[in-house]
Scaffold this motif. Structure first.
Motif, mmCIF file in Angstrom:
data_model
loop_
_atom_site.group_PDB
_atom_site.id
_atom_site.type_symbol
_atom_site.label_atom_id
_atom_site.label_comp_id
_atom_site.label_asym_id
_atom_site.label_seq_id
_atom_site.Cartn_x
_atom_site.Cartn_y
_atom_site.Cartn_z
ATOM 1 N N LYS A 31 0.790 -1.229 0.000
ATOM 2 C CA LYS A 31 0.000 0.000 0.000
ATOM 3 C C LYS A 31 0.829 1.290 0.000
ATOM 4 C CE LYS A 31 -4.307 -1.645 0.475
ATOM 5 N NZ LYS A 31 -4.289 -3.103 0.410
ATOM 6 N N GLY A 32 2.148 1.163 -0.008
ATOM 7 C CA GLY A 32 2.981 2.365 -0.004
ATOM 8 C C GLY A 32 2.710 3.280 -1.190
ATOM 9 N N ILE A 72 8.197 2.190 -1.423
ATOM 10 C CA ILE A 72 8.696 2.872 -0.227
ATOM 11 C C ILE A 72 8.924 1.888 0.913
ATOM 12 C CG2 ILE A 72 6.353 3.540 0.549
ATOM 13 C CD1 ILE A 72 9.584 5.630 1.001
ATOM 14 N N GLU A 73 8.121 0.832 0.964
ATOM 15 C CA GLU A 73 8.279 -0.160 2.045
ATOM 16 C C GLU A 73 9.606 -0.901 1.934
ATOM 17 O OE1 GLU A 73 5.519 0.062 0.075
ATOM 18 O OE2 GLU A 73 3.713 -0.565 1.158
ATOM 19 N N ALA A 76 14.088 0.907 3.281
ATOM 20 C CA ALA A 76 14.929 0.699 4.469
ATOM 21 C C ALA A 76 15.533 -0.698 4.388
ATOM 22 C CB ALA A 76 14.093 0.859 5.733
ATOM 23 N N GLY A 79 15.491 -2.624 8.616
ATOM 24 C CA GLY A 79 15.198 -1.698 9.714
ATOM 25 C C GLY A 79 16.092 -0.477 9.731
ATOM 26 N N LEU A 81 17.239 2.868 8.237
ATOM 27 C CA LEU A 81 16.672 3.836 7.309
ATOM 28 C C LEU A 81 17.644 4.182 6.201
ATOM 29 C CD1 LEU A 81 14.920 6.476 9.604
ATOM 30 C CD2 LEU A 81 13.922 4.531 8.407
ATOM 31 N N GLN A 85 15.462 8.754 3.778
ATOM 32 C CA GLN A 85 14.413 8.671 4.820
ATOM 33 C C GLN A 85 14.864 9.385 6.092
ATOM 34 O OE1 GLN A 85 14.242 4.335 4.518
ATOM 35 N NE2 GLN A 85 12.052 4.456 4.040
ATOM 36 N N GLN A 86 16.130 9.152 6.455
ATOM 37 C CA GLN A 86 16.672 9.810 7.650
ATOM 38 C C GLN A 86 16.606 11.334 7.499
ATOM 39 O OE1 GLN A 86 17.654 8.000 10.453
ATOM 40 N NE2 GLN A 86 17.563 10.062 11.334
ATOM 41 N N ILE A 89 13.202 12.715 7.996
ATOM 42 C CA ILE A 89 12.825 12.866 9.408
ATOM 43 C C ILE A 89 13.519 14.093 9.994
ATOM 44 C CG2 ILE A 89 12.968 11.846 11.717
ATOM 45 C CD1 ILE A 89 12.666 9.094 10.418
ATOM 46 N N GLU A 90 14.810 14.220 9.708
ATOM 47 C CA GLU A 90 15.569 15.341 10.287
ATOM 48 C C GLU A 90 14.987 16.687 9.864
ATOM 49 O OE1 GLU A 90 19.634 14.604 9.230
ATOM 50 O OE2 GLU A 90 19.716 12.851 10.559
ATOM 51 N N GLN A 92 11.896 17.089 8.954
ATOM 52 C CA GLN A 92 10.443 17.089 9.195
ATOM 53 C C GLN A 92 9.717 17.481 7.909
ATOM 54 O OE1 GLN A 92 8.667 16.589 12.689
ATOM 55 N NE2 GLN A 92 10.370 15.206 12.288
ATOM 56 N N ILE A 104 10.132 10.594 -1.809
ATOM 57 C CA ILE A 104 11.372 9.989 -1.321
ATOM 58 C C ILE A 104 12.013 9.131 -2.415
ATOM 59 C CG2 ILE A 104 12.276 8.248 0.294
ATOM 60 C CD1 ILE A 104 10.244 9.413 2.381
#
Lengths: 152, 732
Positions: A31-32, A72-73, A76, A79, A81, A85-86, A89-90, A92, A104
């Motif tokens: 579903k990504g 996208i799934e 990584a 586990g 990233l 992706q990292q 997050i950084e 935001q 991404i």
């Protein structure tokens, strides 16, 4: 037909013209990749096909058969990233996040080709629509990955 | 979510001192929780081990010291799923690193007689409407944890302190974490009154806290409405009559009925649905279902006819009066100079990235619903009514929304989905709209015609302002609400409450509804009316021969009524360097607005070349939200609002021909892309003492500031949107 998604092989019995997006979402429960327009305009459905970003809503599944699909799934690694992706997050980056899987993956493909992209490179490569308007952060996050020279 | 993903990111602006929270605004609130909410009485259905202590409906503490905080609204990118729990965690003295946020549900809210209060994510109101009861819930639990520790140690409560999920007794250096205390604390009676923290002691509020949902988003693991997957689930594609409110006369599905994967073709009266085992199969088949529509009497409606309808409204004799200070007609007749202008803004569809989607599963008289909804309580009520089952039999499962923008608050799509589920009883069915359906069956931002008349005295002071609005009413048509004195507050927003010191103001309104359905589009009335108001103020400044900022400041005395309009205008114009020399050909525009409990201002710098290409050199946009709860999220909301706003300003328009919307997808309803985004500088200037919204206010000053700059650059006034209709394009 056989379809390799995120390193796993699947056997599919569907119409050859079924878009890759709907084979992934409704046949394989991956579903990504998201539905946004159905006509390759927005990029929410972006997946990597042999490392190249494609808009899976308008890409026949039969053409993808036998090739490597990454969603996208699958980005990584056990586990850990991906650098993009990292950075997301950084910085935001996401707001609602719906288009961000596609953003991404488009960024991953860009950085693979051009590890130090210019603003013009980013303009040309990042054509996915984000209705929340996260573009400034998408740009900043891509530059930050390039600066770190991380795995891309 | 893996704990290693929960890295706390420090940002340059994470220091609350830096974002300027005013320590003078000491907020002291005590007393019991608001009416209708009874902390600690009802306990939610256990999602966890049955013995996990719950201190009230919002807070559950696991023995390993993990704190579960419940979030009772929707998350659609506005960031409230992080900032609302911050309210609780702040008072709870929780260690944020050990907090896990979980959704409360509408069915739990029903069962507990609304222990969670309002669950709607609308009107930029999550923080401003819930901050008090959320903070009280945190403070109540904190006091219970402290009391439990004091009892255990047999020491006075006054000697115990809570911090970072621990209670410590300083004199004896004893300490216990919340996980160790929660079971005892949960047995205590909740205190009737609690003291909330002095803002100067806040450790979370005012800091840029990373969003709790982002790690799952970047992993592709966040579940949106569209991602709902159930055993044996079917998929539905739908088409309503292209002319609004039309009906199915007849349909012929013989071409597709025996096609692979097609389960059923449904004539639902108001729409047609194809149910299949894969959405693509359903959508492809739908195109080949021959439908004869009864379009009713509106099949010839055009944009031109709608404009004529609005123009007639301008001349109608009976008008609703929204504001009447002094004697405007008299003052206008005595003015040394009168300026008149008419402004227009078009219909706009929302175009959320995730189109309308809802999954419903009716089993006997039990119904479960997974809807991308901004209002789960309304989803529950509409679902129950549509299925004909008691509300207590309905479960509404929370999902992330792929954008909401106001479109996912009304439940027309949930109703369709439950109608399909009823027709397919026993089977879960996911109904998803195509993009075409989404753009052509919107609840559009109302088109609006606004007429301004301003009177200046010989010194260039504005003595009179008359604003007349001719537009549809969202409240009367969508919500079917009676309008106080005939006025739809959204239609006259920012007019009826303008902050300027003008002795004679008349605002009147002609309600002019059409067959085009209207609804709440992000920033609602403030997305369009400030465009008229603040551009017209510039027209008056020009007529007075005054600088637009000085002209506004002259009309904004430093009193209670307009001090915040004044201070945000000063903060933003200072940041933008208003008055400093610009390169040749570059012009500035300014606007100042208020809405959603916050104050905003914007300065744009643009140049326009001979080919009518607009280059945006800089956007400086700022807000006074009272308290800046999560500053980095405010920056994100403002950056995003600029993109959302510029999309509408340059290209956004839904036109009507033969009763239907002419646009259908992103090729003719164009969205801004990354390469087009200008440089945006966000000014956060909180003055403290109040809680304002942040998701919507930014769009209000953007259009007028930009258009004022463009008009200055062109030496020609632009009075309607979108800019593409003036031959203007965006230069990247």
């Amino acid at each position: 037909m056989k379809l390799s998604v995120n390193g796993k092989s699947h056997t599919l019995d569907v119409e050859p013209e079924m878009p890759l997006l709907w084979a992934l979402r409704d046949e394989l429960n991956i579903k990504g990749p998201k539905f946004g327009c159905g006509v390759a305009l927005c990029g929410s459905c972006t997946v990597l096909l042999n490392g190249e970003p494609v808009r899976s809503c308008s890409y026949p599944v039969s053409v993808a058969a036998g090739q490597k699909v990454v969603t996208i799934e699958g980005l990584a690694d056990k586990g850990k990233l991906h650098a993009v992706q990292q950075a997301w997050i950084e910085h935001q980056v996401p707001q609602c996040g719906y288009c961000q899987g596609g953003q991404i993956l488009a960024a991953v493909a860009l950085l693979k080709k051009k590890p130090k992209p210019t603003d013009q490179d980013i303009d040309a490569a990042m054509t996915n629509i984000c209705r929340c308007g996260t573009y400034a952060r998408v740009r900043a996050a891509i530059h930050s990955v390039a600066k770190k020279g991380g795995r891309a | 979510m893996n704990s290693h993903l929960k890295s706390v990111i420090s940002k340059a602006d994470s220091n609350p001192e830096k974002v300027g929270i005013d320590r003078r605004h000491f907020l002291k609130v005590s007393g019991t929780a608001s009416a209708g909410m009874s902390l600690g009485f009802f306990l939610p259905e256990r999602a966890h081990a049955a013995d996990t202590p719950q201190l009230n409906v919002w807070i559950e503490i696991e023995p390993n010291n993990t704190i579960v905080i419940r979030y009772a609204r929707a998350e659609m990118g506005q960031g409230s799923m992080t900032s609302a729990p911050m309210m609780i965690a702040e008072e709870l003295e929780a260690d944020w690193k050990k907090v896990r946020v979980e959704y409360a549900t509408a069915h739990e809210n029903l069962r507990t007689k609304r222990a969670y209060g309002d669950m709607a994510s609308v009107g930029s109101r999550t923080i401003r409407h819930s901050q008090e009861y959320l903070r009280k819930a945190g403070a109540t639990a904190r006091e219970m944890l402290i009391a439990a520790a004091a009892q255990k140690w047999n020491v006075p409560v006054s000697e115990c302190k809570a911090s970072l999920s621990r209670v410590t007794h300083a004199p004896s250096k004893r300490t216990l974490n919340y996980g160790q205390l929660a079971a005892d604390a949960a047995k205590l009676e909740a205190p009737k009154t609690v003291q909330l923290k002095d803002p100067k002691n806040w450790t979370l509020i005012g800091k840029s806290i990373p969003r709790v949902d982002i790690p799952e988003i970047v992993l592709g693991q966040r579940s949106y409405g569209i991602d709902t997957q159930l055993p044996g689930m079917l998929h539905a594609a739908v088409a309503a009559c292209p002319v609004f409110n039309g009906k199915v006369k007849s349909l012929d599905a013989s071409k597709v009925e025996n096609r692979r994967g097609i389960v059923k073709v449904l004539n639902m009266g108001e729409f047609v649905a194809v149910v299949a085992d894969n959405w693509w199969r359903a959508k492809e088949a739908l195109r080949e279902v021959a439908v004869d529509w009864d379009v009713g009497e509106h099949g010839t409606l055009t944009s031109a006819a709608i404009m004529a309808h609005f123009k007639a409204g301008m001349e109608q004799s009976e008008l609703a009066v929204a504001r009447n200070d002094g004697n405007t007609a008299d003052a206008l007749s005595k003015s040394a100079k009168v300026v008149e202008a008419e402004y227009f803004t078009p219909y706009l569809a929302h175009a959320t990235m995730e189109p309308m989607v809802c999954t419903a599963w009716l089993q006997g008289d039990k119904l479960e619903v997974w809807s991308s909804t901004q209002n789960p309580e309304a989803t529950l009520a509409v679902s129950a009514a549509t299925a004909g089952v008691p509300q207590a039999n309905v479960k509404v499962h929370p999902v992330q929304l792929g954008g909401g923008l106001g479109r996912k608050s009304p439940q027309d799509f949930t109703r369709q989905s439950v109608m399909i589920a009823k027709a397919m009883a026993g089977k879960p069915v996911k109904m998803l709209w195509s993009r075409e359906e989404e753009i052509q069956h919107g609840l559009y931002r109302p088109a609006s015609l606004m007429r301004f008349k301003g009177g200046l005295n010989a010194n260039g002071k504005v003595e009179a302002l008359h604003i007349r609005v001719s537009a549809p009413s969202i409240l009367a048509t969508l919500l079917k609400l009676p309008l106080p004195r005939g006025v739809d507050g959204q239609a006259v927003a920012s007019f009826s409450d303008h902050p300027y010191d003008i002795p004679n103001t008349l605002v009147d309104y002609a309600q002019r509804n059409t067959n085009v359905p209207v609804g709440f589009w992000r920033t609602v009335g403030h997305s369009q009316n400030p465009f008229g108001r603040e551009c017209f103020i510039d027209e008056l400044a020009l007529a007075a021969g005054k600088d637009p900022v000085a002209f506004r400041l002259d009309m904004l005395p430093n009193n209670e009524k307009s001090k915040r309009d004044r201070s945000i205008l000063e903060a933003v114009t200072k940041a933008a360097g208003w008055g400093s020399t610009l390169p040749n050909g570059v012009f500035r525009g300014v606007a100042e607005t208020e809405g959603y409990g916050s104050w905003t201002a914007c300065v744009c710098e643009v140049s326009v070349n001979a080919k009518n290409e607009v280059k945006i050199h800089r956007v400086v946009i700022g807000i006074d939200p009272g308290y800046a709860v999560n500053p980095d999220n405010i920056v994100a909301q403002f950056q995003g609002s600029v993109v959302h706003g510029l999309t509408a300003i340059f290209w956004g328009e839904n036109t009507i021909k033969e009763g239907r919307v002419e646009q259908s997808n992103f090729h003719d309803y164009r969205m801004m892309r990354l390469n087009e985004m200008p440089k945006v500088e966000v000014v956060i200037a909180p003055t403290g003492g109040f809680w304002g919204g942040v998701g919507e206010p930014a769009q209000a000053p953007l259009a007028p500031a930009l258009v004022n700059a463009i008009s200055a650059a062109m030496g020609k006034r632009i009075r309607s949107l979108p800019l593409k209709n003036h031959g203007l394009t965006l230069k990247v």
